[in-house]
Every structure is written in C-alpha cells, then in structure tokens.
Design a protein around this motif. Structure first.
Motif, PDB file in Angstrom:
ATOM      1  N   LEU A  76       0.839  -1.213   0.000  1.00 39.74           N
ATOM      2  CA  LEU A  76       0.000   0.000   0.000  1.00 39.74           C
ATOM      3  C   LEU A  76       0.874   1.263   0.000  1.00 39.74           C
ATOM      4  O   LEU A  76       0.583   2.232  -0.709  1.00 39.74           O
ATOM      5  N   ALA A  77       1.952   1.226   0.760  1.00 36.87           N
ATOM      6  CA  ALA A  77       2.834   2.401   0.830  1.00 36.87           C
ATOM      7  C   ALA A  77       3.588   2.611  -0.481  1.00 36.87           C
ATOM      8  O   ALA A  77       3.880   3.742  -0.866  1.00 36.87           O
ATOM      9  N   ARG A  78       3.895   1.528  -1.186  1.00 35.35           N
ATOM     10  CA  ARG A  78       4.684   1.658  -2.426  1.00 35.35           C
ATOM     11  C   ARG A  78       3.814   2.033  -3.628  1.00 35.35           C
ATOM     12  O   ARG A  78       4.296   2.637  -4.583  1.00 35.35           O
ATOM     13  N   GLY A  79       2.551   1.638  -3.623  1.00 36.73           N
ATOM     14  CA  GLY A  79       1.677   1.889  -4.778  1.00 36.73           C
ATOM     15  C   GLY A  79       1.261   3.341  -4.837  1.00 36.73           C
ATOM     16  O   GLY A  79       0.646   3.854  -3.899  1.00 36.73           O
ATOM     17  N   LYS A  80       1.603   4.000  -5.934  1.00 37.35           N
ATOM     18  CA  LYS A  80       1.384   5.453  -6.033  1.00 37.35           C
ATOM     19  C   LYS A  80       0.422   5.834  -7.152  1.00 37.35           C
ATOM     20  O   LYS A  80       0.127   7.009  -7.334  1.00 37.35           O
ATOM     21  N   GLY A  81      -0.017   4.856  -7.946  1.00 41.27           N
ATOM     22  CA  GLY A  81      -0.769   5.197  -9.154  1.00 41.27           C
ATOM     23  C   GLY A  81      -2.254   5.419  -8.946  1.00 41.27           C
ATOM     24  O   GLY A  81      -2.918   6.060  -9.760  1.00 41.27           O
ATOM     25  N   CYS A  82      -2.821   4.874  -7.867  1.00 40.96           N
ATOM     26  CA  CYS A  82      -4.233   5.101  -7.548  1.00 40.96           C
ATOM     27  C   CYS A  82      -4.480   4.716  -6.094  1.00 40.96           C
ATOM     28  O   CYS A  82      -3.565   4.246  -5.410  1.00 40.96           O
TER      29      CYS A  82
END
Ligand code: AMP
Ligand code: ZN
Ligand code: FE
Ligand code: FE
Length: 283
Positions: A272-278
C-alpha cells in the motif's frame, strides 16, 4: 485481518460478477481484496467507488498475461497502478484483442482431433467477459459433455504443454513489470513455481527479473507445494521482496475459496505504501 490479493470476476474468466465477488468476500470476512482480472480493469472499475462506510477494502489491480522470449506463459500481478496509464492500457488491449483469434485456433485444433466445439459455444460462456480465456472454452466443453469440470478440461485438452495449446499476443514479463512500475504500481510474480500448470521459471530466472523492478512473489498459492513455497519465501527474504498469499479465486469451484491463502498485514502495508498510481476504495 484477512487479506487476499488475487481474485477474478466474470469480466475475465471468473464465475462471480464483480458485485457477487464483493458479497462473497464479505461472507468470507475479508478485510482487503485485490481484484486482478486478466488484462482488464473493468471488474473493479464497475464497482461503485467510495461507498464510504464499507467494510471491505478493494485493491485495484490486474493480472497481466505475459510470455517469455522462450515462449513460456508467466502471469504478473499489478496493484495500485494508474488506471489511465496509456502504455499499460495498450498492452492489455492488444492482449485482449488477440485472445479471440487464439481461441479460434485452439478450437480448430480440437475439431481436427474430433472434439466437437464451436466458437459460438465459447461465446455463450464469455458474454460478460472482456477477456476470453481457456476457462471459457473449458465451460463450453463441459456443456458439450466432453469433460465434467474446468480442471478436467485443462488436464485433458487445455494445459500449457498440450498439443492444442496456442498462445496469444503477450508482453514479456520484463516489459509488464516496467510498465506497472512506470504507472506507479507494484508488481508481483503470480504462482511462479506452479509446475502443475506447465513450464516454470528456474529460481535464477526469477532473480533475473529483479533488476527490472519486480516488487514481490506470490508464495502461498494452492498450486505451490511446500518446496515451491520454501524456495519463493527464501528468495523474498534474501531480496526483500513482498511475499504474498492469495486465493486466485475464480468462483467456488473445486478447492477454490476466497481467503484460502492470505497475505500478512505488514506485507500489505508495504504494498500500500509503495503503490502510487491510484487509491484503494471501500465497498
Ligand atoms: P488463458 O488466459 O486463456 O491462457 O487461461 C489462463 C487461466 O486458465 C488461468 O488464469 C487459470 O484460471 C486457468 N488455468 C491455467 N492452467 C490451468 C490448469 N492446469 N488447471 C486449471 N486451470 C488452469
Ligand atoms: Zn484465470
Ligand atoms: Fe494466473
Ligand atoms: Fe489468476
């Protein structure tokens, strides 16, 4: 907290509609569910976003069908990428389009071997689907009385090493991993050592994906035996990759149940912390 990071709807080759999948996930008392249809986002996109008081967190995702330069089928899970990213969307759309002539070629080979089946049989079983796959062909073979279950259809006619197997357009795993990364997403190798499905990577080949940006390995999957799980978990520890577990649910058939394999909360927090696209949303 039950976290399941791999599931399919009838927008690809799952059996449940997106809404039915959500209902089943709530019955299974999941807290977090990633919807990862093959090469399409339509399943999670069709859910009402931000219902607010929902108890289930939906992780936007996809399972990208890939093929190595050596011709081996590999699946890469992508999470939390930008759904509007054009290069990722283009890869998925090329794959979806080529799946139709590909199914027709498999049907021709089956017909040549005396198995009676037509494309319209398959179309009946893939009406809701954006992505036509071998499981729909399996459903058509069941209806024709050729086999009794999807698993039997794969064992007898449809597995990756069968004489009836035909591939479709697919990016290499390296290209898919890079596209997910550029779109702000997190990539995980799906069922990487599931030898029952066909040819698989060696451990060294999986390690060679790491410089391309692979973020994680699906460790706990029903098609992994204990030694596959051990090897993948060791690799995840060594290279600090996310080690996930998930049901790869396609509907309540055979042994498949939502939440039958789970991802640890700290691993999910890292993804969750790494995902930046949505953003995730609740339903
Ligand atoms: P396709 O995308 O058309 O190549 O079909 C891939 C899907 O078929 C996978 O996501 C699984 O749902 C299913 N599948 C692949 N191999 C097997 C197998 N050996 N037994 C049962 N289902 C399989
Ligand atoms: Zn599938
Ligand atoms: Fe898969
Ligand atoms: Fe899957």
């Amino acid at each position: 907290m039950k976290i399941d990071l791999h599931s399919h709807t009838n927008v690809s080759d799952g059996i449940d509609s997106p809404v039915a999948l959500v209902r089943s996930a709530k019955v299974a008392e999941l807290s977090v569910l990633a919807i990862t249809d093959h090469d399409t986002l339509e399943g999670w996109q069709s859910l009402p976003s931000e219902v607010g008081a929902g108890s289930l967190t939906i992780v936007p995702g996809a399972e990208i069908s890939c093929r190595t330069t050596g011709g081996m089928s590999v699946h890469i899970l992508g999470y939390l990428f930008d759904p509007a990213d054009t290069s990722l969307s283009e890869l998925m759309s090329l794959t979806r389009d080529d799946r139709i002539p590909r199914i027709k070629k498999i049907i021709e080979l089956l017909n040549d071997a005396g198995v009676e089946i037509t494309f319209s049989d398959v179309a009946k079983h893939s009406e809701s689907a954006q992505t036509v796959g071998r499981p729909h062909l399996a459903d058509a073979l069941i209806e024709r009385g050729v086999v009794a279950t999807r698993d039997q259809a794969f064992a007898k006619y449809l597995h990756n090493d069968s004489p009836f197997y035909v591939g479709h357009f697919a990016p290499t795993p390296e290209v898919a991993i890079q596209a997910i990364k550029r779109a702000g997403g997190v990539s995980v190798l799906a069922h990487g050592l599931a030898g029952s499905r066909g040819a698989i990577y060696t451990v060294a080949e999986i390690e060679a994906l790491l410089p391309h940006g692979l973020d994680g390995l699906e460790v706990d999957h029903r098609d992994h035996d204990q030694s596959a799980r051990n090897a993948l978990r060791k690799m995840a520890d060594t290279f600090q990759l996310f080690a996930t577990g998930s049901s790869d649910y396609h509907g309540a058939v055979g042994s498949q149940r939502l939440g039958m394999e789970l991802t640890a909360p700290d691993v999910w927090e890292g993804i969750l912390a790494r995902g930046k696209g949505c953003e995730v949303f609740t339903v």
